[in-house]
Every structure is written in structure tokens, then in C-alpha cells.
Design a protein around this motif. Structure first.
Motif, PDB file in Angstrom:
ATOM      1  N   ILE A 184       0.767  -1.183  -0.099  1.00 17.61           N
ATOM      2  CA  ILE A 184       0.113   0.110  -0.107  1.00 17.61           C
ATOM      3  C   ILE A 184       0.734   1.176   0.049  1.00 17.61           C
ATOM      4  CG2 ILE A 184      -1.689   1.334   1.237  1.00 17.61           C
ATOM      5  CD1 ILE A 184      -2.907  -1.467   2.332  1.00 17.61           C
ATOM      6  N   VAL A 185       1.907   1.101   0.692  1.00 20.85           N
ATOM      7  CA  VAL A 185       2.680   2.562   0.696  1.00 20.85           C
ATOM      8  C   VAL A 185       3.517   2.716  -0.132  1.00 20.85           C
ATOM      9  CG1 VAL A 185       4.701   3.414   2.149  1.00 20.85           C
ATOM     10  CG2 VAL A 185       2.938   2.416   3.493  1.00 20.85           C
ATOM     11  N   SER A 186       3.960   1.672  -0.992  1.00 20.37           N
ATOM     12  CA  SER A 186       4.667   1.779  -2.138  1.00 20.37           C
ATOM     13  C   SER A 186       3.936   2.319  -3.286  1.00 20.37           C
ATOM     14  CB  SER A 186       5.367   0.178  -2.522  1.00 20.37           C
ATOM     15  OG  SER A 186       6.289  -0.087  -1.452  1.00 20.37           O
ATOM     16  N   ALA A 187       2.895   1.693  -3.304  1.00 17.69           N
ATOM     17  CA  ALA A 187       1.974   2.335  -4.262  1.00 17.69           C
ATOM     18  C   ALA A 187       1.499   3.793  -4.118  1.00 17.69           C
ATOM     19  CB  ALA A 187       0.665   1.204  -4.262  1.00 17.69           C
ATOM     20  N   PHE A 188       1.062   4.167  -3.015  1.00 14.00           N
ATOM     21  CA  PHE A 188       0.788   5.469  -2.740  1.00 14.00           C
ATOM     22  C   PHE A 188       1.977   6.565  -2.953  1.00 14.00           C
ATOM     23  CE2 PHE A 188       0.888   9.009   0.185  1.00 14.00           C
ATOM     24  CZ  PHE A 188      -0.166   9.720  -0.077  1.00 14.00           C
ATOM     25  N   VAL A 189       3.315   5.884  -2.510  1.00 13.16           N
ATOM     26  CA  VAL A 189       4.315   6.939  -3.056  1.00 13.16           C
ATOM     27  C   VAL A 189       4.391   6.983  -4.404  1.00 13.16           C
ATOM     28  CG1 VAL A 189       6.893   7.222  -2.698  1.00 13.16           C
ATOM     29  CG2 VAL A 189       5.541   6.283  -0.637  1.00 13.16           C
ATOM     30  N   GLY A 190       4.489   5.770  -5.168  1.00 10.89           N
ATOM     31  CA  GLY A 190       4.484   5.916  -6.619  1.00 10.89           C
ATOM     32  C   GLY A 190       3.548   6.634  -7.155  1.00 10.89           C
ATOM     33  N   ASP A 191       2.274   6.347  -6.898  1.00  5.82           N
ATOM     34  CA  ASP A 191       0.995   7.007  -7.666  1.00  5.82           C
ATOM     35  C   ASP A 191       0.816   8.393  -7.439  1.00  5.82           C
ATOM     36  OD1 ASP A 191       0.477   4.522  -8.745  1.00  5.82           O
ATOM     37  OD2 ASP A 191      -1.201   4.149  -7.347  1.00  5.82           O
ATOM     38  N   VAL A 192       1.055   8.867  -6.043  1.00  4.62           N
ATOM     39  CA  VAL A 192       0.927  10.308  -5.555  1.00  4.62           C
ATOM     40  C   VAL A 192       1.989  10.991  -5.316  1.00  4.62           C
ATOM     41  CG1 VAL A 192      -0.413  11.596  -3.813  1.00  4.62           C
ATOM     42  CG2 VAL A 192      -1.436   9.340  -4.431  1.00  4.62           C
ATOM     43  N   LEU A 193       2.782  10.643  -4.415  1.00 10.82           N
ATOM     44  CA  LEU A 193       4.051  11.461  -4.252  1.00 10.82           C
ATOM     45  C   LEU A 193       4.968  11.488  -5.584  1.00 10.82           C
ATOM     46  CD1 LEU A 193       5.082  10.356  -0.760  1.00 10.82           C
ATOM     47  CD2 LEU A 193       3.553  12.147  -1.497  1.00 10.82           C
ATOM     48  N   ARG A 194       5.253  10.444  -6.193  1.00  9.12           N
ATOM     49  CA  ARG A 194       5.964  10.560  -7.362  1.00  9.12           C
ATOM     50  C   ARG A 194       5.174  11.072  -8.578  1.00  9.12           C
ATOM     51  NH1 ARG A 194       8.409   5.493  -5.775  1.00  9.12           N
ATOM     52  NH2 ARG A 194       7.399   4.672  -7.930  1.00  9.12           N
ATOM     53  N   GLY A 195       3.899  11.141  -8.289  1.00 12.96           N
ATOM     54  CA  GLY A 195       2.889  11.631  -9.392  1.00 12.96           C
ATOM     55  C   GLY A 195       2.615  10.698 -10.481  1.00 12.96           C
ATOM     56  N   GLU A 196       2.888   9.511 -10.386  1.00 15.54           N
ATOM     57  CA  GLU A 196       2.786   8.617 -11.426  1.00 15.54           C
ATOM     58  C   GLU A 196       0.986   8.328 -11.940  1.00 15.54           C
ATOM     59  OE1 GLU A 196       4.937   5.166 -10.232  1.00 15.54           O
ATOM     60  OE2 GLU A 196       6.808   6.401 -10.242  1.00 15.54           O
ATOM     61  N   HIS A 197       0.205   8.321 -10.919  1.00 17.54           N
ATOM     62  CA  HIS A 197      -1.025   8.207 -11.337  1.00 17.54           C
ATOM     63  C   HIS A 197      -1.899   8.942  -9.978  1.00 17.54           C
ATOM     64  CE1 HIS A 197      -0.856   5.014 -13.916  1.00 17.54           C
ATOM     65  NE2 HIS A 197       0.021   4.356 -13.044  1.00 17.54           N
ATOM     66  N   PRO A 198      -1.835  10.280 -10.216  1.00 19.73           N
ATOM     67  CA  PRO A 198      -2.365  11.187  -9.248  1.00 19.73           C
ATOM     68  C   PRO A 198      -3.990  11.096  -8.849  1.00 19.73           C
ATOM     69  CG  PRO A 198      -1.775  12.577 -11.064  1.00 19.73           C
ATOM     70  CD  PRO A 198      -1.249  11.152 -10.999  1.00 19.73           C
ATOM     71  N   GLU A 199      -4.426  10.617 -10.032  1.00 23.89           N
ATOM     72  CA  GLU A 199      -5.879  10.477 -10.144  1.00 23.89           C
ATOM     73  C   GLU A 199      -6.304   9.465  -8.983  1.00 23.89           C
ATOM     74  OE1 GLU A 199      -4.366   7.595 -12.653  1.00 23.89           O
ATOM     75  OE2 GLU A 199      -4.042   9.626 -12.533  1.00 23.89           O
ATOM     76  N   LYS A 200      -5.337   8.477  -8.515  1.00 28.94           N
ATOM     77  CA  LYS A 200      -5.657   7.624  -7.561  1.00 28.94           C
ATOM     78  C   LYS A 200      -5.628   8.274  -6.131  1.00 28.94           C
ATOM     79  CE  LYS A 200      -4.259   3.746 -10.440  1.00 28.94           C
ATOM     80  NZ  LYS A 200      -3.396   2.468 -10.208  1.00 28.94           N
ATOM     81  N   LEU A 201      -5.550   9.488  -5.962  1.00 30.73           N
ATOM     82  CA  LEU A 201      -5.096  10.023  -4.748  1.00 30.73           C
ATOM     83  C   LEU A 201      -6.149   9.645  -3.552  1.00 30.73           C
ATOM     84  CD1 LEU A 201      -3.841  11.836  -2.447  1.00 30.73           C
ATOM     85  CD2 LEU A 201      -5.424  13.842  -3.576  1.00 30.73           C
TER      86      LEU A 201
END
Length: 256
Positions: free
Chosen positions: A138-155
Motif C-alpha cells: 500500500i505504501v509503495s503504491a501510494f508513494v509511486g502513484d501520488v508522491l512521485r505523481g505517476e497516477h495522481p488521479e488515484k489519490l
């Protein structure tokens, strides 16, 4: 002693000055990633000796301690020789002989409570005995999707509505608080960028992510600790540190 016990014993040598204890805990080829210090066991022992000789005693107050495989990660408040309180995350790697072989950290000055009245270290202390691999995922996915901005729509998918306890020094609780803070930074022309994540450690429902990026154009190391509950991120602590210019490094191991 468990590895967690050993890591706690090592950081306490900063306060006790016990170089014999530190020597017994450290591998001879100890690798240091704090760029302000030399690498190797002898360099660490020299730091312990120096602090013991200082006129103001060093204090060490561990807040939270976690273990993940051959690594231990700690959240601690230090005051080195009276220089002022600093909040830190430390990571220690243990070798096959049970010796501390490698160390990474991030430190920041202790600050006043944030807009929600929370500090850098308060909040939930209990750890749930859940599958750490699920937390890491969960943490890895959040960091990638949101913090690194790879899939910000998943916030919003990572949170239970606006339920989010925030310990960052400048951000209020909730996704609403995060949004307001990012908007304020944007108006000032300040960008918070995550480029790469090097480690995601997990113990129970807590996960620590170690990332590199920039803040306001300055080369920055990000350590983010998240607490997960029922598959959602519910609490966050962090330490951001500006990475020193390479010309000042006391070792060449790199920050990460």
C-alpha cells in the motif's frame, strides 16, 4: 538482544559515551550514509568519544522502533551536545553475524505544532500485528502513484474520506489540509518533487518510505512514515532534509 535492542543500544551510546558497547555492536566495515560523518566503525567511535567530551550532555529519546528483516528503523529525538532538539529517522542494516553493518538517516530541527496542533512525534503508538507485506504494498503504491505523481488521479483511493492524521510541520489534518498546503506552496512557486524511492520498510501496519527529490529547487531526502488501517493510509509522520553539497561530504557512500 534482538536487532531492535541492539539498534537502541547503539544510539544510546551517544548519551552514555560507552565506546566499548558501540564497538561490540558495530561491524568493522560499518558503512555510513550520514554525509556529515566519516565511514567505518572507528569514525563512529570517534563521534561517541567527541560527544562524551562535550560540556553539554547529549540526550537520546526514542519514540518508535520497528524491525523489517535485517533492518531496524527508528524515530528518535536527539539533542547532540546541546545543539538543539532534532527529530530523526534512522535505518540500521545488520549483517549475518548480527552486527550493525550500515546506517542511513534523515534529521530535521524539532518544530512547533502544525496547524492541527500535532507535533512531529506524537500520535498513535500502537502497532497492529497485520501482514507487513500488505502494508509495504500500500505504501509503495501510494508513494509511486501520488508522491512521485505517476497516477495522481488515484489519490482519494488511498484514504477513508478526509480521515488523515498529519504530523508534517506545515500541513493540517485531512486530504483537505494537504490540498490547502500544496496550493499555498504553488502560489509561492515552490515545488515538492519526489523523483526516486530507494527503500520501503514495513513492520505491522507501519511503513517507512525513503525517497529522493527536491523541495523549492533544493536537493532533498524524504523519509515518510505511514500508518495503515483497514487498507487505507490514516496517519503520516515525515522528516525532510536538504542534501549537503558534495564538496562537504565526509564520506562518499551517498545519502541513499
Amino acid at each position: 538482544m534482538t536487532n531492535k535492542d541492539k539498534a537502541l543500544a547503539l544510539i544510546n551510546t551517544f548519551a552514555t559515551g560507552d565506546t566499548d558497547a558501540a564497538k561490540n555492536l558495530l561491524a568493522e566495515g560499518y558503512i555510513q550514509h550520514n554525509l556529515a560523518y566519516g565511514t567505518g566503525r572507528d569514525a563512529f567511535l570517534g563521534s561517541v568519544t567527541y560527544l562524551a567530551s562535550a560540556p553539554v550532555k547529549t540526550t537520546v529519546n526514542n519514540i518508535r522502533a520497528f524491525e523489517d528483516g535485517d533492518k531496524v528503523f527508528l524515530q528518535t529525538v536527539y539533542n547532540f551536545a546541546g545543539a538543539g532538539e532534532q527529530v530523526a529517522f534512522d535505518i540500521f542494516r545488520f549483517d549475518s553475524n548480527g552486527k550493525i553493518a550500515e546506517h542511513w538517516d534523515n534529521l530535521a530541527a524539532k518544530a512547533e505544532p502544525n496547524p492541527s496542533g500535532r507535533t512531529q512525534i506524537d500520535g498513535t503508538m500502537e502497532k497492529e500485528l497485520v501482514n507487513a507485506e500488505e502494508t509495504r504494498k500500500i505504501v509503495s503504491a501510494f508513494v509511486g502513484d501520488v508522491l512521485r505523481g505517476e497516477h495522481p488521479e488515484k489519490l482519494t483511493s488511498y484514504f477513508d474520506g478526509d480521515t488523515y492524521i498529519q504530523h508534517n510541520t506545515g500541513i493540517a489534518d485531512g486530504l483537505s489540509g494537504l490540498g490547502a498546503a500544496l496550493e499555498a506552496l504553488g502560489k509561492q512557486g515552490i515545488q515538492m518533487i519526489y523523483d526516486q524511492t530507494y527503500q520501503v520498510l514495513a513492520d505491522g501496519n507501519y511503513g517507512l518510505a525513503v525517497s529522493e527529490g527536491s523541495f523549492g529547487g533544493a536537493h532533498t531526502s524524504y523519509y515518510d512514515l505511514f500508518r495503515v488501517e483497514n487498507g487505507k493510509i490514516v496517519e503520516h509522520w515525515d522528516v525532510m532534509e536538504t542534501i549537503a553539497d558534495k564538496s562537504t561530504w565526509q564520506n562518499q557512500n551517498g545519502k541513499f
